[in-house]
Design an enzyme around this catalytic site. Structure first.
Site: not given
Length: 293
Positions: A42, A152, A115
């Site tokens: 990431e 994540c 995300k």
């Protein structure tokens, strides 16, 4: 279908260009080992800048397409590999995302994922920087399969993995930046790490899919000095569709790893464990509610 997957577990510095050159070297190393798909961690170009809330750090952001997609796109074309990038996206003035980009082996952009789940915790002040994603949970079609790319904090949510699987993902992929705060006791650190691994292995089991989780390593200081910084815990791994650990890197070491997987095992495992057949979709309405009183 067999697929050779490579991933890069890297420690970064304040020098963005040096980080990029290091990434390029590691990508080439994976390609030399036969990797067809290579996954990066990431926000791989820089330090993990979300430890503080600093408006100046928005200058790290870039457009998509932009410099990174051009640089890594050229490399993907040169090597004939599919690349998963993780970038700080500048979409418009005042509108930024934490975005994964899939580069096809011809160097073009196959697709992107923004995300969806944005944390806001000490040392992880992501809500200051990132607007939640608006592209949904859609797998990205590539020459190596349909890739269910998440990022994540998304890895803690079974709903995200399930929706990617329901929409035909062949693999679940999680670029990550997660680690320990040094003042946590050792037993707490171990609980956190094991929870992280168990959660993603559970996504593999529940959906009958391989999972690739790629994390940073190394220590990054907190510029505000409010904490002792983050010791990223590495442990990048690949799990099979029954949750079996196929490979894992150590906590404190940089490294590249290439592993061959058999994506056809999804069909075999789902025949034995028919979770999709037995889902009670007639009774799941509550999942769209924040909480049930």
């Amino acid at each position: 279908m067999t697929l050779k997957i490579g991933f890069v577990q890297q420690a970064n510095s304040t020098d963005v260009q040096a980080n990029i050159e290091k990434l390029k070297k590691n990508i080439k190393d994976c390609a030399r080992q036969g990797a067809q798909l290579i996954v990066l961690q990431e926000l791989h170009n820089s330090l993990y800048f979300c430890q503080t809330e600093d408006p100046e750090l928005f200058y790290l952001a870039e457009t998509i397409p932009g410099p990174s997609t051009e640089t890594f796109g050229a490399l993907a074309k040169e090597l004939g590999v599919v690349l998963i990038l993780s970038l700080f996206e500048k979409r418009a003035p005042g509108l930024y995302h934490n975005t994964a980009v899939v580069i096809e082996k011809d160097g073009t952009i196959a697709g992107k994922y923004r995300k969806m789940h944005i944390p806001d915790d000490p040392a992880y002040y992501e809500k200051f920087y990132f607007t939640p994603g608006d592209l949904g949970f859609e797998p990205i079609s590539t020459s190596v399969g349909r890739l269910g790319v998440l990022v994540c904090w998304d890895q803690w949510y079974p709903e995200a993995a399930r929706l990617m699987a329901m929409r035909g993902a062949d693999i679940l992929i999680y670029p990550t930046a997660i680690g320990w705060e040094s003042t946590d006791p050792e037993d707490e650190k171990q609980r956190q790490l094991e929870a992280w691994i168990i959660s993603q292995r559970a996504h593999a089991v529940a959906n009958g899919l391989h999972v690739i989780a790629v994390n940073r390593t190394g220590h990054e200081g907190d510029p505000s000095l409010q904490t002792n910084g983050i010791q990223f815990w590495g442990n990048s791994f690949v799990a099979g569709p029954q949750g079996e650990l196929l490979t894992k890197l150590p906590a404190g070491e940089e490294g590249n790893r290439v592993i061959e997987i058999d994506t056809a095992r999804t069909e075999t495992v789902r025949r034995m464990w028919p979770f999709f057949r037995d889902r009670r979709i007639d009774a799941f309405e509550g999942l769209t509610q924040r909480f049930l009183e």
